[in-house]
Design a protein around this motif. Structure first.
Motif, PDB file in Angstrom:
ATOM      1  N   LYS A  72     -38.005  37.129 -98.045  1.00  0.00           N
ATOM      2  CA  LYS A  72     -39.253  37.892 -98.124  1.00  0.00           C
ATOM      3  C   LYS A  72     -40.337  37.124 -97.368  1.00  0.00           C
ATOM      4  O   LYS A  72     -40.538  35.931 -97.600  1.00  0.00           O
ATOM      5  N   SER A 123     -44.299  36.890 -96.460  1.00  0.00           N
ATOM      6  CA  SER A 123     -45.611  37.334 -96.941  1.00  0.00           C
ATOM      7  C   SER A 123     -46.716  36.734 -96.080  1.00  0.00           C
ATOM      8  O   SER A 123     -46.736  35.526 -95.831  1.00  0.00           O
ATOM      9  N   TRP A 164     -50.294  35.495 -95.620  1.00  0.00           N
ATOM     10  CA  TRP A 164     -51.473  35.006 -96.333  1.00  0.00           C
ATOM     11  C   TRP A 164     -52.637  34.756 -95.378  1.00  0.00           C
ATOM     12  O   TRP A 164     -53.775  34.634 -95.800  1.00  0.00           O
ATOM     13  N   SER A 179     -46.298  42.181 -97.163  1.00  0.00           N
ATOM     14  CA  SER A 179     -45.016  41.480 -97.150  1.00  0.00           C
ATOM     15  C   SER A 179     -43.967  42.313 -96.424  1.00  0.00           C
ATOM     16  O   SER A 179     -44.077  43.542 -96.333  1.00  0.00           O
TER      17      SER A 179
END
Lengths: 282, 136
Positions: free
Chosen positions: A2, A4, A6, A279
Motif C-alpha cells: 500500500k 500512501s 503524505w 493511497s
C-alpha cells in the motif's frame, strides 16, 4: 503493498487554500509492505503527519532518502518516532564524496538551524548509504541507482511479492537527450521503472515553464509520461508539484498528461497526479 | 514479479555522453576497459565515420585508428593519453597522428580525463581536435 502519499509538493511547503486539494506538504510517501513493515520514501514536511500516525508503534522504520535537498529532509526534525526511545529508525541515503550521511544530515539537524542536535535524538537511529547492489529490506527487494538530478540523487525500485513500486521524485531524464530513441541503458532511471506497477515520477513543469527551468533536475509532465510509457509502467503518479501550481493548474496538467498517456497506449485511469492523503493499493 | 532487466550505465557516463553529444568539439567516451561507448558528430567528421555507422568500438578496433606515423604505420611505442587515464587514473594530454577512415593521416591533440563515480572508476572522457604538424 500500500502506497500512501503524505507529501507531494516540490521545493517548499505551501499552505494556500487553493492548493489544499493536491496538498502542500513536501515529499514523503509511506509504503506498507506485505509482511507489515513500513518503508518511508523521503522526509519532506509530509513526514510530520506520518510520524504522528506512527506514535506508539514500534516496528522498525526505514526511511529511504532520494537526496538531501531541503524539501526532502525538512520534516526530519518533526518525525515523532525520532523522539521515542523505543523506536528504531534506519535512514538510508545517497553516496557522496566527503562526509558520511549522518554528518551531511547534521548540517540541517544542528545549531543554528535546529534546537535539537542529531546526536540527541532519543530513538535508536542508524544512518546508512544505500548500496548500489540490490538489497533486502524487511522482506522486500530494494534496488537503487543514481539518477539525473542536481547533486547525488537516488531513484528506488521496491519489489514486494509480485508488486513493483518505482520512486523517481526528482528526475530529469530528458536533459540532453530525447526519450524516444537510443538504447535503454543510456536513459537515466529506466531500469528502475521498467514494468513497474506504479511509477511515482517528477512532473513539476509545464511545457511553457520548462525552457526556463531546463537543467534544474526536474521534468515537464510530458517527459514524465513519455518516460513512463517507454518503461511500460502500468500506472504513473506525477509528483513534486510546483509550489506555484494551484489545484486548477494541476487539474489542467492532469488533463493534458492524460491525453498524452492515452496517446502512448495507456489507459486513462492509469495516470494520476499524486494527491496528499490518498493511497494506492498494489 | 517483473524482470528488473539490465542496469543503466553509471550516471557519470550517461551525463558525459549527453554532454559530448551536444558540444562541437570532437570527443568520445570509453568504459573502464577502454572500449569506446560513444563518440560525437565532430569526432565522426575527423574519423570519417559516424557513431551511427560504427556503433561501439572495442579498444582493439580503436587502436587501429592510431597512433600512426606520417605514413600511416602504427606507432605502438607511443603512449596514448587514454591509456594513461585508464591505467594510472589521472588526466593526460598528448599529440599524435591518427588514421581516418578514408586512409588519410590526421594530427590531433587529445586530453583524456578519468571518470570516477561512487562505485569507482567507470571510464574516461576524451576530447580531441585537429592539431598542427608539430607532432613528435
Amino acid at each position: 503493498m500500500k502506497v500512501s502519499f503524505w507529501g507531494v509538493r516540490g521545493s517548499i511547503p505551501v499552505a494556500d487554500r487553493g492548493m489544499a486539494r493536491y496538498g502542500g506538504e513536501t515529499a514523503c510517501v509511506a509504503v506498507d509492505l506485505e509482511e507489515g513493515a513500513r518503508v518511508v520514501l523521503d522526509a519532506g514536511s509530509g513526514i510530520r503527519g506520518l510520524g504522528a500516525a506512527l506514535v506508539g508503534q514500534h516496528r522498525p522504520i526505514h526511511i529511504l532518502l532520494s537526496h538531501l535537498h531541503l524539501d526532502h529532509i525538512n520534516g526530519l526534525l518533526f518525525f515523532a518516532p525520532f523522539f521515542d526511545p523505543g523506536a528504531e529508525v534506519t535512514v538510508w541515503g545517497p553516496p557522496a564524496t566527503g562526509a558520511p550521511l549522518r554528518r551531511r544530515l547534521a548540517r540541517y539537524l544542528s545549531a543554528p538551524l535546529s534546537p535539537v542536535e542529531i546526536r540527541d535524538l532519543p530513538a535508536r537511529v542508524r544512518f546508512r548509504i544505500a548500496p548500489s547492489e540490490p538489497f533486502d529490506l524487511e522482506g522486500a527487494k530494494v534496488r537503487c541507482a543514481l539518477v539525473s538530478h542536481r547533486g547525488p540523487t537516488l531513484g528506488y525500485r521496491i519489489t514486494d511479492g509480485d508488486n513493483v513500486l518505482c520512486y523517481l521524485p526528482d528526475h530529469e531524464p530528458a536533459l540532453g537527450q530525447p526519450l524516444d530513441r537510443g538504447p535503454d541503458e543510456w536513459v537515466s532511471g529506466l531500469h528502475l521503472a521498467r514494468e513497474a506497477d506504479l511509477l511515482i515520477h517528477d512532473g513539476q513543469y509545464t511545457e511553457r515553464e520548462y525552457p526556463l527551468t531546463r537543467g534544474w533536475g526536474h521534468s515537464r509532465a510530458g517527459d514524465a509520461v513519455d518516460f513512463a510509457a517507454r518503461a511500460r509502467a502500468k500506472r504513473l503518479a506525477l509528483f513534486h508539484h510546483d509550489p506555484t501550481h494551484d489545484d486548477g493548474a494541476l487539474d489542467l496538467m492532469r488533463v493534458e498528461a492524460t491525453d498524452r498517456w492515452i496517446a502512448a497506449g495507456g489507459e486513462g485511469s492509469g495516470l494520476s497526479l499524486a494527491a496528499e492523503g490518498t493511497s494506492v493499493a498494489l | 514479479m517483473t524482470d528488473d532487466g539490465p542496469p543503466q550505465q553509471p550516471l557519470e557516463l550517461i551525463l558525459a555522453r549527453n554532454l559530448i553529444s551536444i558540444v562541437q568539439v570532437a570527443a568520445f567516451l570509453t568504459d573502464a576497459q577502454g572500449d569506446v561507448l560513444f563518440y560525437n558528430e565532430a569526432a565522426g567528421e575527423i574519423l570519417g565515420r559516424s557513431f551511427e555507422e560504427t556503433g561501439r568500438l572495442t579498444r582493439e578496433q580503436w587502436n587501429a585508428i592510431g597512433p600512426v606515423d606520417a605514413q600511416g604505420n602504427p606507432r605502438v611505442e607511443q603512449p596514448l593519453p587514454l591509456t594513461t587515464a585508464l591505467q594510472e587514473n589521472r588526466p593526460a594530454h598528448g599529440r599524435f597522428r591518427i588514421r581516418s577512415d578514408g586512409g588519410g593521416v590526421v594530427s590531433v591533440e587529445t586530453s583524456a580525463v578519468p571518470l570516477v563515480g561512487p562505485d569507482g572508476f567507470s571510464g574516461a572522457i576524451v576530447v580531441f581536435w585537429p592539431a598542427g604538424e608539430s607532432v613528435e
